[in-house]
Structures are given as C-alpha cells and as structure tokens.
Design an enzyme around this catalytic site. Structure first.
Site, PDB file in Angstrom:
ATOM      1  CG  HIS A 126     -83.899  57.749  73.821  1.00 16.34           C
ATOM      2  ND1 HIS A 126     -85.142  57.906  73.216  1.00 16.34           N
ATOM      3  CD2 HIS A 126     -83.318  58.982  73.792  1.00 16.34           C
ATOM      4  CE1 HIS A 126     -85.299  59.170  72.860  1.00 16.34           C
ATOM      5  NE2 HIS A 126     -84.210  59.841  73.193  1.00 16.34           N
ATOM      6  CB  SER A 157     -81.962  62.186  74.667  1.00 17.83           C
ATOM      7  OG  SER A 157     -82.220  63.324  75.447  1.00 17.83           O
ATOM      8  CG  ASP A 158     -88.050  63.854  72.009  1.00 16.59           C
ATOM      9  OD1 ASP A 158     -88.042  65.030  72.401  1.00 16.59           O
ATOM     10  OD2 ASP A 158     -88.887  63.421  71.195  1.00 16.59           O
ATOM     11  CE1 TYR A 159     -85.420  69.370  74.354  1.00 15.64           C
ATOM     12  CE2 TYR A 159     -87.033  70.556  75.655  1.00 15.64           C
ATOM     13  CZ  TYR A 159     -85.963  70.567  74.791  1.00 15.64           C
ATOM     14  OH  TYR A 159     -85.426  71.765  74.371  1.00 15.64           O
TER      15      TYR A 159
END
Length: 777
Positions: free
Chosen positions: A284, A306-308
């Site tokens: 990220h 984004s991933d969580y």
C-alpha cells in the site's frame, strides 16, 4: 423552455449522451476538495451505526447526522451482511429482495442528499458466488481450478455477477489471482493453485465472467478486483500477511504474471493491494509496484482499492501489527495516496485526514484529482448517474435460481478429483450392496469454505447419498470423531475436539460400520482449520498438514474391519494424507464443492458422473516437504534422508472411471525463429467403456538458458470430453510468451536454443511424452 436551453442549463456530467471523459472532467471541476475526498472513503461495519437502525433498516435520521454535509460517499461495503452481527454470521442477513430494496433506498438518499447527486458504489465479496443469503454458492476457487475448465469458470462468475448486480451490488472483491506456493497458508482455498499459467487462465475467465464486455448495459455485470497485489501467496513461514522474500525474477515470472495477464486479456478494472511487504516495502506504500509497474508499464487505467484496514497498518493497527512506515494514520494516508491507492476500504480512517494533508502541502489537490477521476469514471461506466436503481422482484427471481443451481452442480462434478481407485472400487454398484456406512466428521456437515453466504439450497454427503440410494440400500451414519468443536469460519476461537470423547465416538462408529458392505468416509478439514488469519484471535495458518484431531485414528480403526473404504476429502489446503492414501481403497479430493456437495458426491460415487478433475496444487507428503510445487529449479529436489522428495500426488494429477491413451506429440513446425509461433498436435483416445474427461497438459522447458529455468512449466491445457472409443486430435499453441523469460539482464526475451515440449495428463514425468522445438535467430 426549448431543448437547447435545457441542454445549456444541464451540467454536462448529467447528460447521458456525452462521452464519459467529458462527464468526469465536468463533474470533477465542480467538486470541492471535501467532495473529492468523500469519494475516496467507504463505510462497511459503520453502516450499521451511520445508515441503519437496530433492525438494519435504513435510518434517514442517522444518515443525515453523519452525511448531512452533502459531500456524498464513495462506497458502501457489503449490504449483504447488513444487520448480521458485524459480518460475523448471516443469520439475519438480507435476502435478495430485501437487499435490493435497501440498496435502492440508500442510493436514492445519497443522490438526493449530496450537493452534486453523486451515486454510491456497493461492493461485495464474490469469491465463489455472492457472499449473501440465498445466493448460489459454487466450489471454492481451488476447486474451480481443479476443473481445468476456463469456460466453466467464466460461466460461474457470470452467475455471480448477475446475482450481485440484481441486488444492487456493483463491485466484486474477486477474483483472487495469488499463486499459492505454501500449503501452510490458510488462504490456499481462495486461490486457483500453485501454477502461474493456470492461475492466470482462470483469473482471466473470472474477470470476463464478472465484467462481461465492460459496457455494463445489461445490468448483469460488475467491476472485478484482482487480489492481492502482489506476491501474497508465499508468505514467510506460511503466516498470512507475512513478508514475501522472493527475487525480482520470481516476483515477475510467478506472482505478477497472473495480474498482468488478467489486466491485458481480461481488462480488469480494479486491483486490491496486498497486506504483505516485498523487500521492506508494504504494497500500500509501494510506488514502484502500484505506479511504475501497474500503471506505467502495464497501462492499467482502473482503480486500486486498499485491502481492509491495510492503510492503517502502514502505521499501527491496534491488537494486530504495524509496518511503522508512518507515524500516524494521517501520514499513512499520505503514503497510500502517493503510491496510488484510489480508495480506502472498508471504513473512513486514514483518508479522512487528506484535507488536512492538502492544506499542509503534504499532498496536492492534483494528487487527489488523479485518484478521484477513475473512481468517478467507473460510476459513469456502470450507468449509475443514469440508471442507479434495481428491480427487487428480478433479484428475487434470479438469486439462487434452479438454472444457477444446475451450473453449481456441474461445477461440483467437474471439481471432484479421483486420486486412487484400487481394484476399481468405485463407482459403487447398488445391485451388489445392501448397507452403506457413511462415516466421518465431514459426512453430515455443510462445507462451503471461507467467504460463503447462506445459499438457498445446501446438501451434505450423507443427505446426498440417502437421496440417491432411496430404498435401494440401507444407509447408516456416524460422525466418528470431530475435527474441531463448532467449526464455523466466523468463530474466532478454535476449540480442538476432546480426545476421550473422540475415542468413544470412534468405537461407536466402528460398530455402525461393521454392519455395512462398504464404508464411505468423509474427512479432511473444516472452515476453521484452514482460513484467512485476519487477527491474532482468528487464525488459520498451520505448522502441520496432518489430518486434524483423531481422524487418522478413525481411519486405522475402520481399516481393521476389512471392508472397502471410499474416502472423500474436504479441505481448503493440501493435506499430508499418507496414512489415508495407503489404507483407503478409493480416494477423492473434493476441496469445497459448494452448495451441491452432497448431490455431486453421490453422482460420482455411484457413477452417474465420471470424475475428471486434476490437482491445481501438489499434495505434499508432510509439512517438511513444503514448498513442493512442481515447477521447481533443477537443484531444488536432491532428496531427503529416509524420505522421498516427490509429492504424494503431483500437480495436474487425477484419475477417471475410464482410460485414455495420449499419443506422441507432433510439432507443426519443429524449427521456428524467435518471435514466431507454432503448435503441437496430439491424438487422444478414450480406450475405456465410459464417457469421460481428460485434461491434456503441455509443459515446456528451456534446455540451456542464461539463467536457471524450472524443470517444466505448464503453458497450455485443454479439458476434453470423449465417448468410449472416440479419438480426437488436440492442438496446443506455442507462442513467444510460452517460451519467454527474464534473462540475465532482466529483459523479457525468447532465447534461441532447444525447448523440450512435454505433453500428457499430469506434471509427473512418467505421464508425459516429449518432443523438441528448436528456436533460431
């Protein structure tokens, strides 16, 4: 007022006949910084407090108190789990009609209560079907990969897309195109296996199924999201989210390859950055990965989500870990923006501070515009400005329909993989059987795997066999032992079974089985023993690959009865099943078959369907054999003291109730120039007595090269259905991409020389026949 006057007074972004690029530019020019940043955030669990009341119905008072500023919102996460205990279960989730109605209500409120009338996008989990109440549940991706049938995978995800879109969903957090190279990792089930070519092929099919032609005009397609970018599938020690320590060449040839192909050939519109770090840089915050490679090199024009909670992890995620690249959430948001993450999922967190960052000169409004434009573009592409609502009655008709159920059953049939069939034990002949003992902890259990909803139809092995047999034979049952107590994917704490209780239960199962002519044994894992480890109290990675609990003791006790044992494995990862493999008369790998598990197992067990699945990942002999992927380097498998270095069952392996003869491969041109293509022909004949499927596989090895190459690499395959006695000639294309690799200078080239072309029905040398292709300057 004239039409011309109306056109002049109507903003361009509201005119459906204008090009999307013009509409985006016009809308962006009218937006305040606050409105732009609002498009970069999402609500998920917070929707229960900010949009819904205690009964999970839309609450305009709460919505106004949180979003009454009129700035709008980018996305709402997973309406499917509204009111379902913070996503922990689906007991109170919305069915299709209710979800569609809720989506319409929320959508209407945001359009009418934001200054510019910008609609929201609803994203959903769609790993193997929509994760929702009454949606169709298909085999897990590792099972879909076992079909070696990309046309089927495309059809599965077309159904998934239609069931998602008709309820109001627009954006699927799928497919997973990670290459799984460590069986200890709990997320293996979410992947298409260990081979980059297979993963890429299935990933392309899934994207095409989800997105259709990308016009989105039929209201049946959704945005696909490639996960998890990148190299998530070989974490250190098999621990989820751990650093991935691979070379640049391996990174590009193995882990980036499926993403590149799914973008190039599938035209995927979204990518999700991964939790892990590569060479000290979390994805990220990785500008090289998300900008230089993804956008500049590959020409990706979609969005990065984004991933969580992963943006927060650039700083510190309480009770989990932090990468500590950022001193706080504000700085974490700045790092993610500079790297190119368009939207933060799942809650407003670090990106809430972006206005402050712009004011301080740490991020420019131009940076924000660059990331918001693609988000707006996709809302226009989806038609949300012109047709934002869905028909709840249609949603009710489509979701979990009989038509979709038929596809789920066909997918389950094609997933089942026969590993052993001593003395043609299967299929069973009911004319010769009076009593069947169905034994095991997975025999009467709904087994869907992770990221599953509550399908309208569900079937266990026991129920499937009972329904199939009817009054033709007696069916007796015993659990035998437990794997874990409870066993739900959502339950954080994993409680091992009680040993003494299991011993008593095994003794009871033996007495039940003593009465039977044949034992059908259902063992393996469950949704707790292999799953995503998303928190320290919710783990799923393992240091052992043995059958969990007392299952091997159950096997040993049943074998003493001297009766035929037909074993079905249900599991999310490859298991070290040496004991079971040795002692069972027939052995099937099922992975997770989806809602039609019982029906599919019964059809295969009694010969109404012929198994034709192949292993998409090697099955190791023990955890000490990890990694055991087939496409290893020449120096990698020298041997072990007192053990075999080969896998228990190799990649691409799978038997059938019939037999096939694969002839010697023939090259259309045995000599080609660099940059040219050719193809290999091979004759395949069904020499048995049943209709059946064979997967013809082509592997290639560069004999002499400037850097070391794997001993073989899958480059083409084709699943073929043949009648008894039928012969067919199969053509498998060899293109420059089939021969290219990153050379000593890291240039992607085809080097002149000899290439071994191997064709057969598994990756095992004894199952392959070889010819040689010469490539010249």
């Amino acid at each position: 007022m004239s039409i011309d006057a109306i056109t002049v007074s109507t903003p361009i972004y509201q005119l459906a006949d204008k090009p999307i690029e013009q509409r985006v530019a016009d809308l962006l020019s009218r937006m305040t910084l606050e409105e732009k940043v609002a498009q970069m955030v999402c609500v998920w669990n917070e929707k229960n407090d900010k949009l819904l009341d205690e009964q999970a119905c839309f609450d305009p008072v709460r919505a106004k108190s949180r979003f009454g500023h009129g700035h709008g919102l980018g996305q709402v996460g997973r309406l499917s789990d509204a009111g379902s205990n913070m996503g922990k279960s689906f007991a109170s989730g919305r069915n299709a009609l209710q979800m569609a109605e809720l989506a319409n209500t929320i959508q209407r409120w945001f359009i009418e209560n934001s200054r510019l009338g910008i609609p929201v996008i609803f994203h959903e989990e769609c790993l193997h079907g929509l994760m929702a109440v009454d949606a169709t549940s298909f085999p897990q991706p590792i099972g879909l990969a076992a079909t070696f049938d990309p046309d089927l995978v495309r059809e599965v995800f077309q159904v998934t897309a239609s069931e998602t879109r008709c309820r109001g969903g627009h954006h699927a957090l799928a497919p997973v195109v990670d290459v799984a190279r460590d069986a200890r990792w709990g997320r293996v089930e979410e992947t298409f296996g260990e081979d980059p070519y297979l993963v890429a092929t299935m990933g392309i099919a899934a994207v095409l199924g989800l997105q259709g032609d990308r016009s989105f005009q039929d209201g049946r397609s959704v945005i696909a999201t490639l996960k998890h970018f990148a190299a998530h599938g070989q974490p250190e020690s098999g621990n989820n989210c751990a650093p991935v320590n691979v070379s640049m060449r391996v990174l590009r040839e193995v882990f980036l390859y499926p993403f590149k192909q799914a973008i190039k050939h599938g035209k995927a519109l979204a990518v999700m950055a991964s939790y892990n770090e590569i060479d000290g840089v979390p994805s990220h915050a990785n500008r090289w990965l998300l900008r230089d490679v993804l956008r500049d090199e590959w020409g990706f024009e979609g969005i990065v989500v984004s991933d969580y909670y992963a943006v927060r992890e650039l700083n510190e995620r309480p009770e989990l870990y932090g990468h500590h690249l950022a001193a706080d959430g504000k700085q974490a948001g700045e790092l993610a923006v500079r790297a190119g993450v368009n939207i933060e999922l799942p809650e407003p967190d670090c990106y809430k501070s972006l206005i402050e960052s712009v004011d301080a000169g740490l991020v420019t409004e131009g940076n924000i515009d660059e990331l918001v434009s693609p988000l707006l573009k996709q809302k226009f592409q989806l038609g949300l400005f012109d047709n934002p609502y869905v028909d709840p009655e249609v949603a009710q008709q489509i979701s979990g329909s009989e038509e979709h159920r038929t596809i789920a059953l066909r997918a389950a049939h094609k997933t089942i993989t026969l590993l052993k069939n001593r003395n043609q034990t299967v299929p069973l002949d009911l004319d010769k059987i009076s009593t069947i003992a169905v034994i095991g902890p997975n025999a009467d259990r709904i087994l869907l795997g992770g990221y599953s909803g509550l399908p309208r139809f569900q079937s266990t092995v026991l129920k499937g066999i009972q329904d199939h047999v009817g009054t033709s034979a007696q069916v007796v049952y015993h659990e035998g032992c437990k794997i874990t107590k409870g066993g739900s994917w959502f339950e954080d704490t994993v409680v091992p079974s009680d040993v003494e209780e299991d011993r008593r239960s095994i003794a009871e199962a033996v007495e039940i089985a003593r009465k039977a002519d044949v034992i059908v044994l259902a063992v393996g894992g469950n949704e707790q023993t292999s799953r995503e480890a998303w928190m320290g109290n919710h783990l799923g990675d393992r240091t052992s690959l043995q059958l969990f609990g007392m299952q091997d003791a159950l096997v040993d006790a049943l074998v003493e009865l001297g009766k035929p044992i037909v074993a079905f494995l249900f599991n999310g990862r490859p298991l070290a099943i040496g004991n079971l493999s040795e002692k069972a008369d027939a052995l099937f790998e099922c992975w997770y078959l989806g809602q039609e598990s019982g029906r599919a197992v019964a059809d295969v067990l009694f010969g109404d369907a012929n198994p034709g699945g192949k292993l998409p990942i090697s099955i190791p002999r023990s955890v000490g054999h990890v990694p055991c992927f087939y496409n290893y380097k020449p120096s990698a498998r020298r041997g072990y003291l007192f053990d075999d270095a080969t896998p228990l069952y190799p990649f691409g392996f799978g038997l059938s109730y019939t037999q096939f003869e694969i002839g010697q491969p023939r090259l259309a041109h045995s000599r080609i120039a660099v940059g040219e293509s050719t193809f290999v022909q091979v004759d395949v004949k069904n020499i048995g007595k049943r209709l059946g499927d064979v997967v013809v596989q082509m592997y290639i090895r560069d004999s002499v090269s400037s850097v070391t190459r794997p001993i073989k690499e899958l480059k083409r395959f084709q699943r073929v259905t043949l009648e008894p006695g039928e012969n067919r000639t199969i053509n498998l294309e060899i293109t420059p991409d089939s021969l290219a690799f990153y050379d000593i200078e890291m240039n992607h080239v085809v080097e002149p020389g000899e290439f071994k072309v191997m064709v057969g029905d598994s990756s095992r040398d004894s199952d392959l026949q070889t010819t040689v292709l010469k490539v010249v300057e």
